[in-house]
Design an enzyme around this catalytic site. Structure first.
Site, short mmCIF file in Angstrom:
data_model
loop_
_atom_site.label_atom_id
_atom_site.label_comp_id
_atom_site.label_asym_id
_atom_site.label_seq_id
_atom_site.Cartn_x
_atom_site.Cartn_y
_atom_site.Cartn_z
N ASP A 6 9.41 18.81 -33.51
CA ASP A 6 9.05 20.16 -33.87
C ASP A 6 8.92 19.96 -35.31
O ASP A 6 9.89 20.18 -36.25
CB ASP A 6 10.20 21.16 -33.54
N CYS A 7 7.54 19.97 -35.68
CA CYS A 7 7.42 19.74 -37.16
C CYS A 7 6.93 21.16 -37.79
O CYS A 7 5.73 21.70 -37.73
CB CYS A 7 6.09 18.77 -37.32
N GLY A 8 7.99 21.62 -38.53
CA GLY A 8 7.82 23.02 -39.16
C GLY A 8 7.25 22.88 -40.50
O GLY A 8 7.00 21.81 -41.12
N ASN A 9 7.15 23.95 -41.41
CA ASN A 9 6.62 24.16 -42.74
C ASN A 9 7.81 23.22 -43.70
O ASN A 9 7.20 22.76 -44.75
CB ASN A 9 6.29 25.25 -43.05
N LYS A 13 12.29 18.80 -36.95
CA LYS A 13 13.63 18.60 -36.07
C LYS A 13 13.25 17.56 -34.98
O LYS A 13 11.91 17.63 -34.51
CB LYS A 13 13.67 20.06 -35.17
N TYR A 93 -2.34 37.13 -28.46
CA TYR A 93 -3.26 37.22 -29.64
C TYR A 93 -4.76 37.45 -29.15
O TYR A 93 -5.24 36.87 -28.11
CB TYR A 93 -3.12 35.93 -30.27
N ASP A 102 4.48 26.75 -32.63
CA ASP A 102 6.24 27.11 -32.36
C ASP A 102 6.17 28.25 -31.80
O ASP A 102 7.09 28.18 -30.97
CB ASP A 102 6.66 26.67 -33.89
N THR A 125 11.22 28.80 -42.16
CA THR A 125 10.64 28.98 -43.40
C THR A 125 10.13 30.54 -43.65
O THR A 125 10.06 31.19 -44.35
CB THR A 125 9.30 28.08 -43.55
N1 LIG Z 1 20.99 20.95 -40.40
C1 LIG Z 1 20.10 21.34 -41.34
N2 LIG Z 1 18.89 20.97 -42.08
C2 LIG Z 1 17.77 21.54 -42.70
N3 LIG Z 1 17.84 23.00 -42.84
C3 LIG Z 1 18.97 23.46 -42.12
C4 LIG Z 1 19.96 23.00 -41.39
N4 LIG Z 1 20.50 23.93 -41.03
C5 LIG Z 1 20.14 25.16 -41.48
N5 LIG Z 1 18.95 24.93 -42.24
C6 LIG Z 1 18.33 26.00 -42.75
O1 LIG Z 1 17.19 26.07 -41.99
C7 LIG Z 1 16.00 26.72 -42.73
C8 LIG Z 1 14.65 25.94 -42.21
O2 LIG Z 1 14.67 26.09 -40.82
P1 LIG Z 1 13.84 25.49 -39.88
O3 LIG Z 1 13.69 26.28 -38.70
O4 LIG Z 1 13.72 24.18 -39.86
O5 LIG Z 1 12.34 25.79 -40.67
P2 LIG Z 1 10.73 25.32 -40.34
O6 LIG Z 1 10.63 25.26 -38.74
O7 LIG Z 1 9.89 26.43 -41.04
O8 LIG Z 1 10.68 24.14 -40.98
C9 LIG Z 1 16.45 26.45 -44.15
O9 LIG Z 1 16.66 27.68 -44.79
C10 LIG Z 1 17.63 25.80 -44.02
O10 LIG Z 1 18.53 25.79 -45.26
C1 LIG Z 2 4.31 31.65 -38.86
C2 LIG Z 2 4.43 30.25 -39.05
C3 LIG Z 2 4.07 29.88 -40.47
C4 LIG Z 2 5.85 29.94 -38.93
O1 LIG Z 2 6.22 28.66 -39.24
P1 LIG Z 2 7.59 28.05 -39.69
O2 LIG Z 2 8.53 28.90 -40.24
O3 LIG Z 2 8.21 27.80 -38.14
O4 LIG Z 2 7.53 26.62 -40.27
C5 LIG Z 2 3.51 29.31 -38.07
O5 LIG Z 2 4.11 29.70 -36.54
C6 LIG Z 2 2.23 29.48 -38.15
O6 LIG Z 2 1.86 28.90 -39.13
N1 LIG Z 2 1.68 30.39 -37.57
C7 LIG Z 2 -0.03 30.57 -37.43
C8 LIG Z 2 -0.12 32.07 -37.78
C9 LIG Z 2 0.23 32.90 -36.63
O7 LIG Z 2 1.25 32.65 -35.78
O8 LIG Z 2 -0.30 34.22 -36.64
K LIG Z 3 9.55 30.28 -38.12
#
Ligand SMILES: Nc1ncnc2c1ncn2[C@@H]1O[C@H](COP(=O)(O)OP(=O)(O)O)[C@@H](O)[C@H]1O
Ligand SMILES: CC(C)(COP(=O)(O)O)[C@@H](O)C(=O)NCCC(=O)O
Ligand SMILES: [K+]
Length: 249
Positions: A6-9, A13, A93, A102, A125
């Site tokens: 699961d590649c977030g910003n 994960k 949407y 995600d 994020t």
């Molecule tokens: N084990 C962990 N590793 C990294 N970040 C974590 C962890 N536990 C909690 N966090 C917190 O999770 C947040 C990022 O959440 P995440 O869902 O991974 O974001 P994204 O999907 O946007 O990359 C950050 O604020 C970070 O501090």
């Molecule tokens: C809203 C988000 C930035 C959340 O990303 P994340 O915090 O999980 O990294 C992501 O789902 C995204 O880029 N969405 C596209 C815009 C939308 O959902 O309307």
């Molecule tokens: K999110």
């Protein structure tokens, strides 16, 4: 074994599951592609045969990552894609492709697990909320900055807000009015986060009529969960949806 990503910003994960039992063998959170390759190659007993993933990053970044996985472990990757309708849920949407993948997977996972109306909150994020009716109609949702964005905006756009990560962690052990900058900022941002979740719960009463399941996921779900004892906290909710969107045929 299947690698799930699961590649977030901010973070990637990852999980490794056995096939076909789908037992979780290993997993974690990493900050970069390189860190992922390193942790996977040093995990004893992990033998990967393929990868399925969801990414909200650019197509270039995602292709780079799948290329690295192919070179390092000789595995192919499948990426979750948008859909108008899947597993009994209809994307709300106007342009279904624009809904964050995600979010879509978390919604699919939540509706699959609950089989009833749900409110899904993903605290990463960004913080996102999504509303799904008992009939599987996704009504849409809301997006606001998450904890990392809120605190970094304050640090970046002011002259005198500066503090380290250790101080930030200590500041959140209590919630009385802050007597230092770090306490004031960290506690203030946490109250914003909790306030947003509270507002979504109130919206759910209106849009879903009260009888719904509340799901919390994302890295910062733990920061608000105590204020919402009715919530189901599921760190792996996106992976539940990933298995639905990318079945291993
Ligand atoms: N084990 C962990 N590793 C990294 N970040 C974590 C962890 N536990 C909690 N966090 C917190 O999770 C947040 C990022 O959440 P995440 O869902 O991974 O974001 P994204 O999907 O946007 O990359 C950050 O604020 C970070 O501090
Ligand atoms: C809203 C988000 C930035 C959340 O990303 P994340 O915090 O999980 O990294 C992501 O789902 C995204 O880029 N969405 C596209 C815009 C939308 O959902 O309307
Ligand atoms: K999110």
């Amino acid at each position: 074994m299947i690698l799930e990503l699961d590649c977030g910003n901010s973070f990637i994960k990852w999980r490794v599951i056995s096939n076909p039992e789908a037992r979780v063998v290993a997993g974690g959170v990493v900050g970069s592609d390189e860190e992922l390759l390193q942790v996977l190659s040093s995990s004893p007993g992990v033998e990967l045969s393929r990868c399925r993933l969801v990414s909200v990053r650019s197509d270039e970044e995602t292709q780079q990552l799948t290329g690295k996985l192919q070179r390092a472990f000789s595995i192919d990757s499948v990426c979750a894609e948008s859909a108008q309708e899947m597993a009994g849920v209809r994307n709300g949407y106007d342009e279904f492709q624009r809904l964050g993948l995600d979010r879509w997977l978390a919604v699919l996972g939540a509706y699959h697990l609950s089989g009833r109306a749900c409110l899904v909150l993903d605290l990463g994020t960004a913080v996102t909320s999504d509303f799904v009716t008992a009939e599987g109609s996704h009504l849409g949702g809301f997006i606001c900055p998450g904890m990392p964005l809120m605190r970094n905006q304050l640090r970046t756009h002011t002259r005198r807000i500066r503090y380290g990560d250790d101080a930030a962690e200590r500041a959140l052990q209590k919630m009385m009015p802050g007597r230092s900058t770090v306490e004031a900022v960290e506690r203030g941002c946490l109250l914003m986060l909790q306030g947003f979740v509270q507002t979504q719960v109130e919206q759910a009463e209106e849009w879903l009529g009260g009888a719904y399941e509340l799901y919390l996921t994302g890295g910062d779900a733990f920061m608000v969960k105590d204020a919402f004892p009715q919530a189901k906290v599921l760190p792996d909710l996106v992976f539940v949806g990933l298995a639905i969107a990318c079945p291993l045929s």
